[in-house]
Scaffold this motif. Structure first.
Motif, mmCIF file in Angstrom:
data_model
loop_
_atom_site.group_PDB
_atom_site.id
_atom_site.type_symbol
_atom_site.label_atom_id
_atom_site.label_comp_id
_atom_site.label_asym_id
_atom_site.label_seq_id
_atom_site.Cartn_x
_atom_site.Cartn_y
_atom_site.Cartn_z
ATOM 1 N N GLN A 1 -5.798 0.613 6.371
ATOM 2 C CA GLN A 1 -5.749 -0.037 5.066
ATOM 3 C C GLN A 1 -4.350 0.181 4.508
ATOM 4 O O GLN A 1 -3.662 1.133 4.867
ATOM 5 N N CYS A 2 -3.920 -0.704 3.649
ATOM 6 C CA CYS A 2 -2.536 -0.660 3.146
ATOM 7 C C CYS A 2 -2.431 0.297 1.970
ATOM 8 O O CYS A 2 -2.196 -0.108 0.817
ATOM 9 N N ASN A 3 -2.591 1.602 2.255
ATOM 10 C CA ASN A 3 -2.517 2.624 1.222
ATOM 11 C C ASN A 3 -2.180 3.974 1.865
ATOM 12 O O ASN A 3 -2.111 4.077 3.091
ATOM 13 N N PRO A 4 -1.955 5.003 1.071
ATOM 14 C CA PRO A 4 -1.535 6.288 1.644
ATOM 15 C C PRO A 4 -2.536 6.910 2.601
ATOM 16 O O PRO A 4 -2.146 7.453 3.642
ATOM 17 N N SER A 5 -3.830 6.880 2.279
ATOM 18 C CA SER A 5 -4.824 7.438 3.200
ATOM 19 C C SER A 5 -6.133 6.685 3.077
ATOM 20 O O SER A 5 -6.560 6.313 1.997
ATOM 21 N N PHE A 6 -6.714 6.459 4.278
ATOM 22 C CA PHE A 6 -7.931 5.644 4.364
ATOM 23 C C PHE A 6 -8.970 6.430 5.142
ATOM 24 O O PHE A 6 -8.889 6.939 5.735
ATOM 25 N N LEU A 7 -10.080 6.752 4.904
ATOM 26 C CA LEU A 7 -11.037 7.554 5.686
ATOM 27 C C LEU A 7 -10.610 9.011 5.818
ATOM 28 O O LEU A 7 -11.343 9.903 5.424
ATOM 29 N N ALA A 8 -9.445 9.286 6.411
ATOM 30 C CA ALA A 8 -8.951 10.665 6.518
ATOM 31 C C ALA A 8 -8.122 10.950 5.262
ATOM 32 O O ALA A 8 -6.896 10.923 5.277
ATOM 33 N N PHE A 9 -8.809 11.255 4.179
ATOM 34 C CA PHE A 9 -8.147 11.314 2.879
ATOM 35 C C PHE A 9 -7.268 12.554 2.745
ATOM 36 O O PHE A 9 -7.649 13.650 3.116
#
Length: 450
Positions: free
Chosen positions: A12-20
């Motif tokens: 995903q276009c963000n800093p962290s996705f699933l593995a927060f």
């Protein structure tokens, strides 16, 4: 005969996705996600690994259910802030020739005419490598951001999405006949207007009277993906999807869903084997099991429980901050993600602590930690016993996750004859399904062709 496994990257276009929280790891590069070079390098890497597609999830709005605030999401970089995946695709397409791109678009909030043109443009710019992950959007903050008074009821969102698809098919498949495009310099005729028709649709959710402004693209209808896990979502997927994203940490949770959706597709007159299922997978691999376990423990030290609970609260529509750590999460009727709520409450008895400990690195994905051989053994077991066709490999560390997977797991898959050694020719649909560039004759889109 050995069944070939299909692979997508999940991000995903963000800093962290699933593995927060993993953006804070010293080796992680996700802080560069606002850079075009980050995505170009990512695309080159995935094409080197012969991945079919990069699947970019997306959500409208931000997680703000946990503690009734968006603070946790932004503080931990969990799904927020985020960028528009559609804008990033052309940059990645320019530096690749075969990698596909499946982007998320909301059937609840997009305007049919504008969205149809945007996807046709992307299919042209990628030369037939675009896919659409159809969502109905479950965040209340997204509904408010889009000018709605409240999030629409869960099943009603799918009812509206069915109509949205009918409009899409009318624009993509029905507006231009196959031979309408001439591009004939000798006659000075670019397109034959007699072979172009107007879509006139007046339904309960959408009203449109228009000719498709964009000329047909290589696939016309982009390859269609969907991830609905509720009964209504499964029916929608069985009706429209060609690729289905499916999540669950255990095989016995996923296998019945695959069987159910193949049966639903058959009942609708579709070839059930034409549906390609991709299970979400988080893979941590190293040369020895001990090294892989050490890598896993290293990752866990940088995770954000706050970020995970922020995302999970938004997905469930339940503020988990109100629960003591060791009290089971109770079922509450919400209009958010029904399938995830069912898994945590009715198919299990999860506490907040258990969710935090088990989902903080991998979410609801299958988690495999081990050597290349152990990873491939588990993937093969899922293909055989859950009847999935492939996997969405989730990013943990950018770009370490994919570098390790491509460097260690892909060669082992190829050694066993379970993964391609070169790309097939053609569009994304042709590469993934082995069929033609356009939707199959038993797909509802085909009924709109002129």
């Amino acid at each position: 005969m050995t069944r070939e496994i299909r692979l997508n990257a999940l991000d995903q276009c963000n800093p962290s996705f699933l593995a927060f929280g993993l953006w804070s790891h010293p080796r992680d590069k996700a802080l560069d996600f606002t850079s075009i070079d980050y995505w170009a390098d990512y695309a080159r890497l995935l094409e080197r690994g012969l991945f079919d597609a990069l699947f970019l999830a997306d959500a409208l709005g931000v997680p703000d259910t946990y503690k009734q605030s968006f603070a946790s999401a932004f503080r931990s970089g969990a799904l927020a802030p985020s960028l528009d995946p559609a804008v990033i695709v052309p940059a990645m397409a320019l530096v690749t020739k075969n990698l596909g791109f499946a982007i998320t678009g909301s059937a609840s909030y997009e305007t049919p005419y504008l969205f149809a043109r945007r996807m046709t443009t992307l299919d042209h710019m990628t030369r037939g490598r675009i896919g659409w992950n159809i969502v109905t959007s479950f965040l209340r903050s997204g509904a408010l951001a889009m000018g709605r008074d409240e999030l629409a009821e869960h099943d009603a969102r799918y009812d509206a999405a069915d109509e949205f698809m009918e409009v899409m098919y009318g624009l993509w498949e029905g507006s231009w006949a196959d031979d309408a495009l001439k591009r004939d310099k000798a006659s000075s005729i670019y397109a034959d207007p007699a072979l172009i028709s107007e879509l006139d649709h007046d339904g309960p959710h959408h009203r449109i009277r228009a000719v498709s402004a964009a000329e047909p693209s290589p696939q016309r209808t982009p390859m269609l993906f969907q991830a609905g896990g509720s009964p209504r979502g499964r029916h929608f997927a069985a009706t429209h999807a060609e690729g289905i994203f499916i999540n669950g940490p255990k095989l016995d949770l996923v296998a019945p869903q695959v069987t159910d959706m193949r049966k639903r597709a058959a009942a609708l007159g579709r070839d059930p084997r034409s549906l390609k299922f991709f299970a979400g997978a988080t893979i941590i691999v190293d040369e020895t099991e001990a090294l892989a376990r050490a890598r896993y423990e290293d990752y866990k030290r940088h995770t954000s429980v706050e970020g995970m609970l922020s995302q999970l609260s938004a997905a469930l529509g339940i503020d988990l901050s109100k629960y003591p750590l060791d009290e089971p999460i109770r079922y509450e009727k919400t209009d958010a993600a029904h399938s995830q709520l069912e898994i945590l409450t009715r198919k299990g008895s999860w506490t907040v602590r258990q969710a935090a400990e088990s989902m903080v690195v991998s979410g609801r994905n299958l988690l495999v930690v081990g050597t290349p051989g152990q990873v491939v053994d588990e993937l093969a077991r899922w293909v055989e016993h859950a009847d999935v066709d492939g996997f969405n490999i989730a990013r943990i560390l950018a770009h370490e996750t994919m570098e390790n997977f491509i460097g260690m797991v892909v060669p082992e898959l190829q050694r066993r004859g379970m993964f391609k050694t070169e790309y097939a020719k053609g569009t994304l649909r042709e590469k993934v399904t082995g069929a033609g560039p356009r939707t199959a004759h038993d797909h509802p889109a085909s009924t709109h062709r002129r």
